[in-house]
Design an enzyme around this catalytic site. Structure first.
Site: not given
Length: 625
Positions: A185, A430, A483, A519
């Site tokens: 991303d 990831e 998240y 994160e």
């Protein structure tokens, strides 16, 4: 360590540097197969003689420099060239090695000098170089023409991986139409991203230096190993000076241990009243060559004396518990893309110190060497990450991918091994680590990294299910991305505490290793407000941060050893319906202006620093922005 060194170029009495930054001629190969430049051998003449060229700044990504949308999203080969005046003494004196060095170019590069291929390099974020003295001396009156071809295409075997997809439906797409697919991303910026330079050494020279530091009570120890190339009979003198330039120790020979009395340790920012303390280790080499001439080389390496250890619940620097309160970053800015830019670097360090951040991760690739030098001097702790991001396809766990990944880690460790700021290696971000091949892949990769450097812990950053993660048994520290209330249960702030607590308990319960929340965060459109808080507003980011922080404060008393916000600043991504002009999870805008979340984080980080650090009075109550 490998015998092929990659010392950062430094001037000395025996070494000179000529920077080649500035405007280069540039041409993209828009031919259908992207190979016209090779078919017509553009490297055999000035690039301007092959067709239309543009002025292109180096270092910089080429994507945002022009008004051409085809160039912004271009995939394939681009070409750079520049004619350089090489000092006549460098050409005339055959005792001098002349080396061409490229700080980084994304992704695959081929380099010619005066039409002669001198090197090629596979990988987009690390330096490469070639000795070119023989080439320029072949025709000493000709200006030195340097040509660099760079291809940003990504495959399943590159780092990061990707795939080229041809769309062959001629009712919907033009003939030959293709796209670059990726699983990361951030924007796939391309070009010559870091400095290009020429530097010199003698024909016999210091090729590599490795230092490992330790201390006991007030005595420091620097175990060093120096590799000399071009001679097997060189003599070496090592001189260690302190921060004031005073000699504190000397040694001789290619390897040994230097003892430092009343040692000044390297400490992180906000952990000590004098962070980032560095000694200078000068290596002075002498050798008599076959013609009876004395060859001398001098290289000075900054050295910080510190130790790093990991227990089941703590991360220790100099035997003291260290808590990561920091950020994730990107090399990303307006116009320059990923191009190195000193004003931006200095601004970012000022913002990190204002924020009270003591650390960052080089998400998701090795950053410029100059940034690590800044970290060494300022005491900013670094988790050094390789470009292993977006490893999602099972074919990217094959032997060819693993071999390249091993090579990249070798290059990265060789480049960064002597930086005291670098306290941990991250081999991926990831990955699809629940896939069966991931176990062998990461076991091999982590063992290889530990063989290269046994003094630092190794990790990778995961967002996999804790029970099925194939690589977690092999890491030293668990780094988890999550998240909650964003990608999962969007808008549901009330679930963060429960889900985050469950995450920590599950990971620690299974692996009994310290955990970093590597994160977390939420996108914010600057200036967008709502009450009650809703997604994409500044209030919502504040609520997400505060909800995470409550759990962090419970768990950092146990086994959570750090928190790294995603992200330090907004950054560019590929176009898509979920991204409005890039990723907006920064606590600063892309132009480095603070959002509301920055003030929340600042108050928190300074509070943690005042609880855990040994700070001089002037840092305890920092001024407002």
């Amino acid at each position: 360590m490998t015998n092929s060194g990659m010392l950062f170029p430094r001037e000395s009495l025996s070494r000179e540097i000529k920077e080649l930054n500035g405007l280069w001629s540039f041409r993209a190969d828009f031919s259908p197969n992207r190979k016209l430049g090779f078919e017509q051998a553009w490297y055999k003449q000035r690039l301007a003689e092959t067709g239309p060229v543009l002025d292109m700044p180096v270092p910089a990504s080429y994507n945002d420099i022009t008004q051409d949308p085809k160039l912004r999203d271009f995939i394939g080969w681009v070409w750079y060239d520049r004619e350089v005046v090489v000092p006549s003494r460098w050409v005339a004196d055959k005792h001098i090695r002349v080396v061409l060095r490229v700080g980084s170019a994304h992704y695959y590069s081929v380099v010619w000098v005066n039409g002669v291929k001198v090197t090629e390099h596979n990988g987009g974020h690390l330096p490469f170089e070639a000795e070119i003295g023989e080439v320029i001396r072949a025709v000493p009156t000709t200006p030195c023409r340097i040509t660099i071809a760079v291809n940003n295409s990504l495959s399943l075997e590159t780092l990061p991986p990707g795939s080229i997809q041809y769309l062959n439906d001629l009712t919907r797409y033009p003939k030959g139409y293709f796209v670059q697919n990726t699983d990361f991303d951030f924007f796939n910026y391309a070009g010559v991203h870091r400095s290009v330079l020429l530097y010199t050494t003698p024909q016999a020279y210091v090729n590599d230096i490795t230092v490992v530091t330790d201390f006991a009570d007030s005595i420091g120890a620097i175990t060093y190993d120096v590799v000399v190339s071009g001679s097997s009979k060189a003599s070496l003198k090592i001189t260690l000076t302190d921060g004031d330039g005073r000699c504190v120790a000397t040694s001789t020979g290619p390897s040994g241990v230097i003892k430092v009395v009343d040692v000044m340790l390297w400490w992180p920012y906000l952990m000590h009243e004098r962070p980032g303390y560095l000694y200078n280790m000068e290596v002075h080499m002498q050798v008599i060559d076959a013609g009876g001439d004395l060859l001398e080389d001098m290289y000075t390496l900054p050295v910080g004396i510190r130790t790093v250890k990991v227990t089941s619940t703590q991360f220790l620097i100099n035997n003291k518990p260290f808590y990561f309160h920091g950020v994730n970053k990107h090399e990303d800015s307006d116009l320059r893309g990923k191009g190195f830019d000193w004003p931006l670097v200095v601004k970012d360090f000022n913002l990190m110190k204002w924020l009270g951040a003591n650390s960052f991760r080089t998400s998701h690739y090795p950053y410029a060497e100059e940034i690590l030098h800044m970290c060494d001097r300022h005491g900013i702790v670094v988790i050094d990450e390789c470009p292993g991001v977006g490893i999602k396809d099972i074919r990217s766990f094959g032997n060819a991918s693993l071999a390249h990944h091993l090579d990249v880690m070798g290059e990265m460790v060789t480049r960064d091994k002597n930086h005291p700021s670098v306290v941990m290696w991250s081999v991926a971000n990831e990955p699809a680590s629940e896939m069966p091949p991931a176990g062998f892949y990461f076991k091999t990769l982590i063992a290889h990294t530990k063989a290269l450097d046994s003094t630092r812990p190794v990790t990778y950053v995961t967002n996999s299910n804790y029970a099925r993660d194939q690589g977690a048994p092999f890491v030293d520290v668990i780094c988890v991305n999550s998240y909650f209330s964003w990608y999962h249960d969007p808008g549901a702030l009330e679930v963060i505490s429960l889900q985050l607590n469950t995450q920590f308990e599950e990971w620690y319960g299974k692996y009994q290793k310290p955990i970093i929340q590597s994160e977390y965060g939420a996108d914010v459109v600057p200036g967008l407000h709502s009450d009650p808080p809703t997604m994409f507003t500044e209030e919502y980011q504040v609520m997400v941060l505060q909800s995470y922080h409550k759990v962090f404060d419970q768990k950092r008393k146990q086994y959570v050893i750090g928190e790294l916000i995603w992200n330090f600043a907004d950054f560019m991504t590929a176009q898509g319906v979920t991204r409005v002009w890039g990723n907006k999870k920064g606590i600063f805008t892309r132009q480095r202006q603070p959002k509301a979340g920055a003030y929340i984080l600042r108050e928190r980080y300074w509070r943690i620093a005042n609880e855990t650090g040994i700070l001089p009075p002037w840092t305890k109550y920092p001024c407002s922005l």
